[in-house]
Design a protein around this motif. Structure first.
Motif, PDB file in Angstrom:
ATOM      1  N   LEU A 171       1.023  -1.301  -0.088  1.00  0.00           N
ATOM      2  CA  LEU A 171      -0.256  -0.488  -0.150  1.00  0.00           C
ATOM      3  C   LEU A 171       0.935   0.946  -0.104  1.00  0.00           C
ATOM      4  O   LEU A 171       1.987   1.440   0.675  1.00  0.00           O
ATOM      5  CB  LEU A 171      -1.063  -0.039   1.150  1.00  0.00           C
ATOM      6  CG  LEU A 171      -1.778  -0.800   1.335  1.00  0.00           C
ATOM      7  CD1 LEU A 171      -2.097  -0.726   2.646  1.00  0.00           C
ATOM      8  CD2 LEU A 171      -3.399  -1.103   0.628  1.00  0.00           C
ATOM      9  N   ASP A 172       0.219   2.565  -0.328  1.00  0.00           N
ATOM     10  CA  ASP A 172       1.000   3.028  -0.058  1.00  0.00           C
ATOM     11  C   ASP A 172       1.331   3.809   0.950  1.00  0.00           C
ATOM     12  O   ASP A 172       1.069   3.469   1.636  1.00  0.00           O
ATOM     13  CB  ASP A 172       0.191   4.787  -1.638  1.00  0.00           C
ATOM     14  CG  ASP A 172      -1.127   5.258  -1.057  1.00  0.00           C
ATOM     15  OD1 ASP A 172      -1.329   5.376  -0.026  1.00  0.00           O
ATOM     16  OD2 ASP A 172      -1.371   5.418  -2.120  1.00  0.00           O
ATOM     17  N   ILE A 173       1.573   5.212   1.393  1.00  0.00           N
ATOM     18  CA  ILE A 173       1.670   5.716   2.248  1.00  0.00           C
ATOM     19  C   ILE A 173       0.199   6.263   3.293  1.00  0.00           C
ATOM     20  O   ILE A 173       0.373   6.662   4.407  1.00  0.00           O
ATOM     21  CB  ILE A 173       2.697   6.771   2.560  1.00  0.00           C
ATOM     22  CG1 ILE A 173       3.457   6.952   4.226  1.00  0.00           C
ATOM     23  CG2 ILE A 173       2.251   8.015   2.232  1.00  0.00           C
ATOM     24  CD1 ILE A 173       4.155   6.346   4.735  1.00  0.00           C
TER      25      ILE A 173
ATOM     26  N   GLN B 243       3.376   6.432  -7.466  1.00  0.00           N
ATOM     27  CA  GLN B 243       2.151   7.071  -7.547  1.00  0.00           C
ATOM     28  C   GLN B 243       2.613   7.836  -5.359  1.00  0.00           C
ATOM     29  O   GLN B 243       1.598   8.441  -6.126  1.00  0.00           O
ATOM     30  CB  GLN B 243       1.114   5.359  -6.703  1.00  0.00           C
ATOM     31  CG  GLN B 243      -0.375   5.821  -5.993  1.00  0.00           C
ATOM     32  CD  GLN B 243      -0.767   4.810  -6.162  1.00  0.00           C
ATOM     33  OE1 GLN B 243      -1.154   4.021  -6.796  1.00  0.00           O
ATOM     34  NE2 GLN B 243      -1.939   4.559  -4.885  1.00  0.00           N
ATOM     35  N   GLU B 244       2.931   7.712  -4.732  1.00  0.00           N
ATOM     36  CA  GLU B 244       3.505   8.209  -3.857  1.00  0.00           C
ATOM     37  C   GLU B 244       3.599   9.917  -3.822  1.00  0.00           C
ATOM     38  O   GLU B 244       3.358  10.766  -3.922  1.00  0.00           O
ATOM     39  CB  GLU B 244       3.976   7.705  -2.618  1.00  0.00           C
ATOM     40  CG  GLU B 244       3.506   6.797  -2.018  1.00  0.00           C
ATOM     41  CD  GLU B 244       4.753   6.401  -0.812  1.00  0.00           C
ATOM     42  OE1 GLU B 244       3.986   5.572  -0.091  1.00  0.00           O
ATOM     43  OE2 GLU B 244       5.582   6.641  -1.292  1.00  0.00           O
ATOM     44  N   LEU B 245       4.993   9.502  -5.236  1.00  0.00           N
ATOM     45  CA  LEU B 245       5.216  10.731  -5.551  1.00  0.00           C
ATOM     46  C   LEU B 245       4.507  11.539  -6.780  1.00  0.00           C
ATOM     47  O   LEU B 245       4.393  13.164  -6.270  1.00  0.00           O
ATOM     48  CB  LEU B 245       6.970  10.120  -6.818  1.00  0.00           C
ATOM     49  CG  LEU B 245       7.548  11.690  -7.700  1.00  0.00           C
ATOM     50  CD1 LEU B 245       8.162  11.830  -6.571  1.00  0.00           C
ATOM     51  CD2 LEU B 245       7.621  10.934  -8.802  1.00  0.00           C
TER      52      LEU B 245
ATOM     53  N   THR C 245      19.390   4.796  -2.715  1.00  0.00           N
ATOM     54  CA  THR C 245      18.871   6.137  -2.029  1.00  0.00           C
ATOM     55  C   THR C 245      17.368   5.720  -2.114  1.00  0.00           C
ATOM     56  O   THR C 245      16.998   6.174  -0.604  1.00  0.00           O
ATOM     57  CB  THR C 245      19.439   7.765  -3.179  1.00  0.00           C
ATOM     58  OG1 THR C 245      20.847   6.476  -2.998  1.00  0.00           O
ATOM     59  CG2 THR C 245      19.146   8.254  -2.525  1.00  0.00           C
ATOM     60  N   LEU C 246      16.730   5.237  -3.245  1.00  0.00           N
ATOM     61  CA  LEU C 246      15.319   5.368  -2.270  1.00  0.00           C
ATOM     62  C   LEU C 246      14.877   4.840  -1.014  1.00  0.00           C
ATOM     63  O   LEU C 246      13.955   4.797  -0.504  1.00  0.00           O
ATOM     64  CB  LEU C 246      14.820   5.113  -3.570  1.00  0.00           C
ATOM     65  CG  LEU C 246      13.058   4.973  -3.848  1.00  0.00           C
ATOM     66  CD1 LEU C 246      12.662   6.234  -3.471  1.00  0.00           C
ATOM     67  CD2 LEU C 246      13.018   4.633  -5.013  1.00  0.00           C
ATOM     68  N   LEU C 247      15.768   3.242  -0.969  1.00  0.00           N
ATOM     69  CA  LEU C 247      15.594   2.845   0.169  1.00  0.00           C
ATOM     70  C   LEU C 247      15.815   3.352   1.343  1.00  0.00           C
ATOM     71  O   LEU C 247      15.024   3.376   2.660  1.00  0.00           O
ATOM     72  CB  LEU C 247      16.685   1.788   0.535  1.00  0.00           C
ATOM     73  CG  LEU C 247      15.947   0.513  -1.231  1.00  0.00           C
ATOM     74  CD1 LEU C 247      16.669  -1.050  -0.701  1.00  0.00           C
ATOM     75  CD2 LEU C 247      13.948  -0.093  -1.052  1.00  0.00           C
ATOM     76  N   PHE C 248      17.343   3.932   1.412  1.00  0.00           N
ATOM     77  CA  PHE C 248      17.597   4.889   2.545  1.00  0.00           C
ATOM     78  C   PHE C 248      17.129   5.835   2.692  1.00  0.00           C
ATOM     79  O   PHE C 248      16.646   6.669   3.707  1.00  0.00           O
ATOM     80  CB  PHE C 248      19.490   5.100   2.804  1.00  0.00           C
ATOM     81  CG  PHE C 248      19.804   3.935   1.978  1.00  0.00           C
ATOM     82  CD1 PHE C 248      20.079   2.971   2.631  1.00  0.00           C
ATOM     83  CD2 PHE C 248      21.068   4.516   1.336  1.00  0.00           C
ATOM     84  CE1 PHE C 248      20.673   1.990   2.345  1.00  0.00           C
ATOM     85  CE2 PHE C 248      21.887   2.589   1.113  1.00  0.00           C
ATOM     86  CZ  PHE C 248      21.560   1.434   1.220  1.00  0.00           C
ATOM     87  N   ALA C 249      16.105   6.808   1.760  1.00  0.00           N
ATOM     88  CA  ALA C 249      15.660   8.151   1.603  1.00  0.00           C
ATOM     89  C   ALA C 249      14.176   7.718   0.897  1.00  0.00           C
ATOM     90  O   ALA C 249      14.024   8.241  -0.151  1.00  0.00           O
ATOM     91  CB  ALA C 249      16.515   9.268   0.647  1.00  0.00           C
ATOM     92  N   PRO C 250      13.271   7.057   1.498  1.00  0.00           N
ATOM     93  CA  PRO C 250      12.179   6.327   0.975  1.00  0.00           C
ATOM     94  C   PRO C 250      10.921   7.482   0.170  1.00  0.00           C
ATOM     95  O   PRO C 250       9.470   7.612  -0.403  1.00  0.00           O
ATOM     96  CB  PRO C 250      11.357   4.954   0.998  1.00  0.00           C
ATOM     97  CG  PRO C 250      11.927   6.036   3.133  1.00  0.00           C
ATOM     98  CD  PRO C 250      13.557   6.222   2.798  1.00  0.00           C
ATOM     99  N   HIS C 251      11.024   9.151   1.386  1.00  0.00           N
ATOM    100  CA  HIS C 251       9.593   9.851   1.058  1.00  0.00           C
ATOM    101  C   HIS C 251      10.548  10.954   0.695  1.00  0.00           C
ATOM    102  O   HIS C 251      11.760  11.711   0.421  1.00  0.00           O
ATOM    103  CB  HIS C 251       9.205   9.930   2.538  1.00  0.00           C
ATOM    104  CG  HIS C 251       8.944   8.534   2.832  1.00  0.00           C
ATOM    105  ND1 HIS C 251       7.987   7.347   2.763  1.00  0.00           N
ATOM    106  CD2 HIS C 251       9.370   7.344   4.397  1.00  0.00           C
ATOM    107  CE1 HIS C 251       7.914   6.594   3.454  1.00  0.00           C
ATOM    108  NE2 HIS C 251       8.687   6.620   3.878  1.00  0.00           N
TER     109      HIS C 251
END
Length: 443
Positions: free
Chosen positions: A51-53, A422-424, A293-299
């Protein structure tokens, strides 16, 4: 079941698994059904794991309408039942992970992804030893502006950061005493706590252990616990990467070494420089860093932390005893030689972060990858390759990174990309205040 027999006061159970964002997804079940739960497990839709955030389905995900949104099987992890001491009613938490109905591990489950990396180490006769350090803010979010909560002892608010201040720790002594008691109840090896550079910001270290799955479990559970205990005191605790624009953000630093079956640290060669295996592991981590980086900075908010001169790394480099580096080799006795990976924010999914770091290190060791020379001085002044500078660039780097596909199952990679894209898309509709409100509790 033995734990429940020893705690007859527990009448309800929470069952939960971590989705791709590290959010706990689960159910409330009466304790009288515990035996059936332990023997048969329970069911969630596979789609719940990505699911998204906001907790919404991923549009056009093949896990939803295309396949009929089928169920996966959730079985208890090795952890068993744990107390939830932040709730008023005596309650047990049973951590779960996901399988197919025929018993195969579900490749979209982040805990299964870490288990897959651990299996690679085991096959090589190696044992990773892992510890995490978690930073968080205590925040009064009752008004329109975030601020430090008043001290339960004095009723006063501290408006600035106080690095390594006993006064700042003592101001929240009741909270920390409750938190440490709860960690002991939940078998979370919380060690040293310190005050940090931001107002109401603290860090707690979790002890090294030769079980990466338990280390990631502890980190996930610790975040849940800190947030719950804080709310019981009337304020929030947040691992959001950057809740205050003017102050440093929250990191989750990970320390690790690697042992042979007979307990020898392969990073130790008796010198301060460390072994060839250490440099191969460093090289593997550096090679995978842009795509990871997307895993270390996911949002979206994660990238507000990764800026120059803000106590968070921006360049892809390594150094000895240097906290400006993305990868630091701490000073230690040779037998305790280890790597500290400093990129991840406090807002990460610990299973994916630990898997990404350990997987990249093992790739470097297997490939005998040469490391560049360690730098000296301020990393922000070096001519280093830079981490992706924004969320969109990190998503694309993740999408095209061969190291990511070597570490993680393709199914998880595709699910994660759909989730982040989707979140972006929808984050662009939120104001700054709505962004903070979204991330403050969820991550």
């Amino acid at each position: 079941m033995e734990w429940l027999r020893e705690h007859p006061e527990v009448k309800t159970i929470r069952v939960a698994a971590a989705d791709l964002n590290g959010v706990a997804r689960g159910k409330r079940i009466p304790a009288r059904f515990a035996r059936k739960l332990m023997e048969e497990g329970t069911k969630f839709p596979f789609s719940v794991m990505n699911l998204d955030i906001w907790g919404e389905d991923i549009e056009d995900s093949p896990l939803v309408f295309e396949s009929g949104d089928p169920d996966g099987l959730l079985l208890p992890t090795e952890r068993g039942f744990l107390p939830m001491p932040w709730l008023d009613a005596p309650t047990a938490l049973l951590p779960l992970w996901m399988f197919h109905p025929d018993g195969r591990p579900y490749e979209g489950d982040p805990r299964q992804a870490l288990a897959r990396v651990v299996d690679r180490y085991r096959a090589a006769g190696l044992v990773p030893v892992v510890a995490t350090e978690l930073e968080f803010f205590l925040i009064d979010d009752s008004g329109r502006t975030l601020r430090v909560p008043p001290s339960p002892r004095s009723g006063k608010r501290r408006t600035g950061g106080e690095v390594l201040s006993l006064r700042a720790l003592d101001a929240f002594d009741q909270f920390f005493t409750t938190l440490y008691d709860a960690c002991e109840m939940m078998d979370i090896p919380a060690d040293t706590s310190i005050s940090e550079a931001g107002p109401g910001q603290f860090e707690i270290n979790l002890m090294h252990q030769a079980d990466p799955l338990k280390a990631a479990d502890d980190t996930w559970l610790f975040k849940m616990l800190v947030k719950g205990v804080a709310r019981s005191y009337g304020f929030a605790a947040s691992f959001m990467a950057k809740p205050y624009e003017a102050w440093p953000g929250n990191g989750m630093h990970m320390h690790f070494s690697i042992l042979t079956g007979d307990g020898r640290n392969i990073f130790d060669d008796g010198t301060e420089a460390g072994s060839d295996a250490l440099r191969h592991a460093v090289a593997g981590c550096l090679r995978a860093m842009p795509g990871s980086t997307l895993l270390f900075a996911p949002h979206e908010n994660s990238y507000d932390r990764l800026v120059p001169n803000a106590h968070a790394p921006t360049g892809i480099g390594w150094a000895h005893e240097n906290r400006t580096a993305a990868i630091r080799i701490p000073a230690s006795s040779p037998a305790a030689r280890r790597i500290e990976h400093r990129v991840a924010g406090g807002d990460v999914n610990p299973y994916l972060t630990v898997a990404a770091i350990l997987g990249a290190a093992l790739d470097g060791i297997e490939d005998r990858l040469p490391a560049p020379a360690p730098f000296r001085g301020n990393a922000y002044d070096q001519n280093l390759q830079q981490l992706p500078g924004d969320w969109g660039a990190a998503i694309e780097a993740f999408a095209t990174c061969p190291e990511i596909r070597r570490i993680f199952p393709l199914h998880l990679v595709e699910n994660y990309l759909m989730t982040k894209r989707q979140e972006l898309h929808y984050m662009s509709e939120l104001s700054d205040e709505e962004t903070v409100e979204l991330y403050l509790d969820t991550v």
